[in-house]
Design a protein around this motif. Structure first.
Motif, PDB file in Angstrom:
ATOM      1  N   PRO A  51       6.293  38.397  10.167  1.00  0.00           N
ATOM      2  CA  PRO A  51       5.114  38.295   9.946  1.00  0.00           C
ATOM      3  C   PRO A  51       4.639  39.181   9.530  1.00  0.00           C
ATOM      4  O   PRO A  51       2.985  38.557   8.933  1.00  0.00           O
ATOM      5  N   ARG A  52       4.669  40.182   9.281  1.00  0.00           N
ATOM      6  CA  ARG A  52       4.216  40.991   7.997  1.00  0.00           C
ATOM      7  C   ARG A  52       3.936  40.835   6.068  1.00  0.00           C
ATOM      8  O   ARG A  52       3.722  41.099   5.616  1.00  0.00           O
ATOM      9  N   LEU A  53       5.329  40.086   6.214  1.00  0.00           N
ATOM     10  CA  LEU A  53       5.883  39.872   4.733  1.00  0.00           C
ATOM     11  C   LEU A  53       5.477  38.607   4.509  1.00  0.00           C
ATOM     12  O   LEU A  53       5.543  37.138   4.945  1.00  0.00           O
ATOM     13  N   PRO A  54       5.054  37.999   2.966  1.00  0.00           N
ATOM     14  CA  PRO A  54       4.596  35.770   2.778  1.00  0.00           C
ATOM     15  C   PRO A  54       5.878  35.388   2.816  1.00  0.00           C
ATOM     16  O   PRO A  54       6.856  35.889   2.980  1.00  0.00           O
ATOM     17  N   LEU A  55       5.785  34.394   3.633  1.00  0.00           N
ATOM     18  CA  LEU A  55       6.946  33.232   3.362  1.00  0.00           C
ATOM     19  C   LEU A  55       7.994  33.367   2.819  1.00  0.00           C
ATOM     20  O   LEU A  55       8.857  33.090   2.480  1.00  0.00           O
ATOM     21  N   THR A  56       6.810  32.931   1.878  1.00  0.00           N
ATOM     22  CA  THR A  56       7.063  32.607   0.810  1.00  0.00           C
ATOM     23  C   THR A  56       8.919  33.537  -0.241  1.00  0.00           C
ATOM     24  O   THR A  56       9.781  33.796  -0.375  1.00  0.00           O
ATOM     25  N   ALA A  57       8.359  35.018  -0.271  1.00  0.00           N
ATOM     26  CA  ALA A  57       9.151  35.835  -0.605  1.00  0.00           C
ATOM     27  C   ALA A  57      10.254  35.867   0.882  1.00  0.00           C
ATOM     28  O   ALA A  57      11.604  36.955   0.134  1.00  0.00           O
ATOM     29  N   GLN A  58       9.727  36.168   1.602  1.00  0.00           N
ATOM     30  CA  GLN A  58      11.197  36.028   2.911  1.00  0.00           C
ATOM     31  C   GLN A  58      12.459  34.719   2.340  1.00  0.00           C
ATOM     32  O   GLN A  58      13.401  35.068   2.125  1.00  0.00           O
ATOM     33  N   ARG A  59      11.891  33.380   2.283  1.00  0.00           N
ATOM     34  CA  ARG A  59      12.900  32.542   1.945  1.00  0.00           C
ATOM     35  C   ARG A  59      13.235  32.318   0.312  1.00  0.00           C
ATOM     36  O   ARG A  59      14.532  32.405   0.474  1.00  0.00           O
ATOM     37  N   ALA A  60      12.753  33.072  -0.108  1.00  0.00           N
ATOM     38  CA  ALA A  60      13.461  33.580  -1.945  1.00  0.00           C
ATOM     39  C   ALA A  60      14.593  34.674  -1.833  1.00  0.00           C
ATOM     40  O   ALA A  60      15.269  34.491  -1.762  1.00  0.00           O
ATOM     41  N   ARG A  61      13.820  35.513  -0.520  1.00  0.00           N
ATOM     42  CA  ARG A  61      14.570  36.516  -0.779  1.00  0.00           C
ATOM     43  C   ARG A  61      16.162  36.011  -0.059  1.00  0.00           C
ATOM     44  O   ARG A  61      17.077  36.346  -0.396  1.00  0.00           O
ATOM     45  N   ASP A  62      16.165  35.583   0.636  1.00  0.00           N
ATOM     46  CA  ASP A  62      17.365  34.111   1.905  1.00  0.00           C
ATOM     47  C   ASP A  62      18.217  33.640   0.506  1.00  0.00           C
ATOM     48  O   ASP A  62      19.762  33.621   0.945  1.00  0.00           O
ATOM     49  N   TYR A  63      17.354  33.445  -0.683  1.00  0.00           N
ATOM     50  CA  TYR A  63      18.022  32.257  -0.918  1.00  0.00           C
ATOM     51  C   TYR A  63      19.027  33.372  -1.926  1.00  0.00           C
ATOM     52  O   TYR A  63      19.704  32.790  -2.568  1.00  0.00           O
ATOM     53  N   LEU A  64      18.354  33.861  -2.513  1.00  0.00           N
ATOM     54  CA  LEU A  64      19.045  34.807  -3.178  1.00  0.00           C
ATOM     55  C   LEU A  64      20.542  35.976  -2.768  1.00  0.00           C
ATOM     56  O   LEU A  64      21.385  36.097  -3.384  1.00  0.00           O
ATOM     57  N   HIS A  65      20.103  36.179  -1.453  1.00  0.00           N
ATOM     58  CA  HIS A  65      21.234  36.548  -1.046  1.00  0.00           C
ATOM     59  C   HIS A  65      22.146  35.593  -0.443  1.00  0.00           C
ATOM     60  O   HIS A  65      23.903  35.552  -0.479  1.00  0.00           O
ATOM     61  N   ALA A  66      22.015  33.824  -0.109  1.00  0.00           N
ATOM     62  CA  ALA A  66      23.322  32.970  -0.191  1.00  0.00           C
ATOM     63  C   ALA A  66      23.590  32.820  -1.772  1.00  0.00           C
ATOM     64  O   ALA A  66      24.618  32.092  -1.710  1.00  0.00           O
TER      65      ALA A  66
ATOM     66  N   ALA B 227       4.487  37.001  -4.995  1.00  0.00           N
ATOM     67  CA  ALA B 227       4.264  36.679  -3.894  1.00  0.00           C
ATOM     68  C   ALA B 227       6.042  38.338  -3.546  1.00  0.00           C
ATOM     69  O   ALA B 227       5.772  39.349  -2.552  1.00  0.00           O
ATOM     70  N   PHE B 228       7.275  37.253  -3.816  1.00  0.00           N
ATOM     71  CA  PHE B 228       8.241  38.634  -3.976  1.00  0.00           C
ATOM     72  C   PHE B 228       7.645  40.343  -4.420  1.00  0.00           C
ATOM     73  O   PHE B 228       8.189  41.168  -4.045  1.00  0.00           O
ATOM     74  N   LYS B 229       7.099  39.744  -5.302  1.00  0.00           N
ATOM     75  CA  LYS B 229       6.544  41.664  -5.358  1.00  0.00           C
ATOM     76  C   LYS B 229       6.203  42.180  -5.013  1.00  0.00           C
ATOM     77  O   LYS B 229       6.588  43.503  -4.692  1.00  0.00           O
ATOM     78  N   ALA B 230       4.804  42.080  -4.489  1.00  0.00           N
ATOM     79  CA  ALA B 230       3.769  42.275  -3.215  1.00  0.00           C
ATOM     80  C   ALA B 230       4.798  42.401  -1.811  1.00  0.00           C
ATOM     81  O   ALA B 230       4.552  43.528  -0.816  1.00  0.00           O
ATOM     82  N   ALA B 231       5.832  42.279  -1.397  1.00  0.00           N
ATOM     83  CA  ALA B 231       6.360  41.832  -0.141  1.00  0.00           C
ATOM     84  C   ALA B 231       8.020  42.534  -0.174  1.00  0.00           C
ATOM     85  O   ALA B 231       7.932  44.119   0.541  1.00  0.00           O
ATOM     86  N   TYR B 232       8.021  43.175  -1.527  1.00  0.00           N
ATOM     87  CA  TYR B 232       9.829  44.095  -1.598  1.00  0.00           C
ATOM     88  C   TYR B 232       9.731  45.307  -2.796  1.00  0.00           C
ATOM     89  O   TYR B 232      10.786  45.635  -3.014  1.00  0.00           O
ATOM     90  N   GLY B 233       8.303  44.837  -3.813  1.00  0.00           N
ATOM     91  CA  GLY B 233       8.103  46.149  -4.407  1.00  0.00           C
ATOM     92  C   GLY B 233       9.244  45.611  -5.981  1.00  0.00           C
ATOM     93  O   GLY B 233       9.115  46.747  -6.759  1.00  0.00           O
TER      94      GLY B 233
END
Length: 276
Positions: free
Chosen positions: A166-181, A206-212
């Motif tokens: 919940p601390r990170l944007p959901l969009t960024a987490q979905r993108a991260r999961d997609y990149l891993h897959a 969103a991705f830059k804000a979440a993961y730098g």
């Protein structure tokens, strides 16, 4: 003194031990899928991590969790030297659960601080490093590793496994999961944004804000982390480059050197003792 790296890998645990010296720019921003624990031996080791610029001086211990973006630079003319252990996170979690009598359910170990001046931890880290790096008797390696784990427990905190976080944007987490897959595929921003039900510009912010870091840089780091594993298992750089979707072996080599200051072939040789 010029830059140098001395690397070894413990066959029983998979722990990598690295002693290195750098002058000036050491390495570009990157992350590892390992837990990093090391001691600065000489000079000033400057690095950015957790959005803070750190300066590690002799005797200080630096601790990084998997996925933490960091770089490396020597702000003084003499450069810096460090000894460091790359701990497999699954091995570390399993061993820590044996050390702790009670471990919170559904929790992961993490570090409260990136730098520590704890002399007990520094001594335990160096003893474990030398026992593993110098391939001492198994009982010596195990004892030194246990002592390191005991010293680390004073600097650990347990955090709940959260997915999505919940601390990170959901969009960024979905993108991260997609990149891993789809890490081995030639992914475009439009494709990634569509998978997250947004546009490429909102996705990147969103991705830059979440993961730098930007999605493309994260994808490169994913591939490099997998490349380290496969090279350490003895796979050739050409095969690794092909399997991970790099254009060719030289393309893998350029990114690998920027992150780790070693060629893929040299890293493979040091881990496996196989010829290039």
């Amino acid at each position: 003194m010029s830059n140098w790296i001395d690397l070894n890998q413990d066959a029983a645990t998979g722990i990598e031990s690295v002693r290195a010296h750098f002058v000036g720019h050491a390495y570009d921003p990157h992350w590892h899928d390992s837990v990093l624990v090391g001691v600065t031996e000489q000079g000033v080791q400057q690095f950015n991590c957790r959005r803070v610029r750190h300066q590690s001086t002799p005797g200080q211990v630096f601790m990084l969790e998997p996925g933490e973006l960091h770089d490396g630079h020597a702000p003084t003319a003499e450069g810096f030297t460090y000894s460091m252990l790359y701990l497999d996170p699954h091995w570390l979690e399993r061993e820590l659960r044996a050390v702790f009598e009670q471990v919170p359910a559904q929790a992961l170990p993490g570090f409260a601080d990136t730098l520590s001046g704890d002399p007990v931890l520094a001594g335990a880290t160096l003893r474990a490093f030398h026992a593993l790096h110098d391939q001492e008797l198994r009982i010596v390696r195990q004892t030194a590793s246990d002592d390191l784990l005991a010293a680390l427990t004073r600097h650990l905190h347990w955090r709940k496994r959260l997915h999505p976080d919940p601390r990170l944007p959901l969009t960024a987490q979905r993108a991260r999961d997609y990149l891993h897959a789809h890490a081995h595929q030639d992914i475009g921003l439009e494709e990634l944004a569509a998978a997250c039900s947004t546009d490429r510009y909102r996705l990147t912010r969103a991705f830059k804000a979440a993961y730098g870091t930007a999605p493309h840089a994260y994808l490169i780091q994913l591939r490099l982390a997998q490349a380290r594993q496969w090279l350490a298992q003895g796979q050739t750089p050409a095969d690794v480059a092909s399997r991970l979707g790099f254009a060719d072996q030289s393309h893998l080599g350029r990114w690998f050197r920027r992150a780790y200051r070693l060629t893929p072939a040299d890293y493979r040789r040091r881990c496996t003792k196989l010829p290039d």
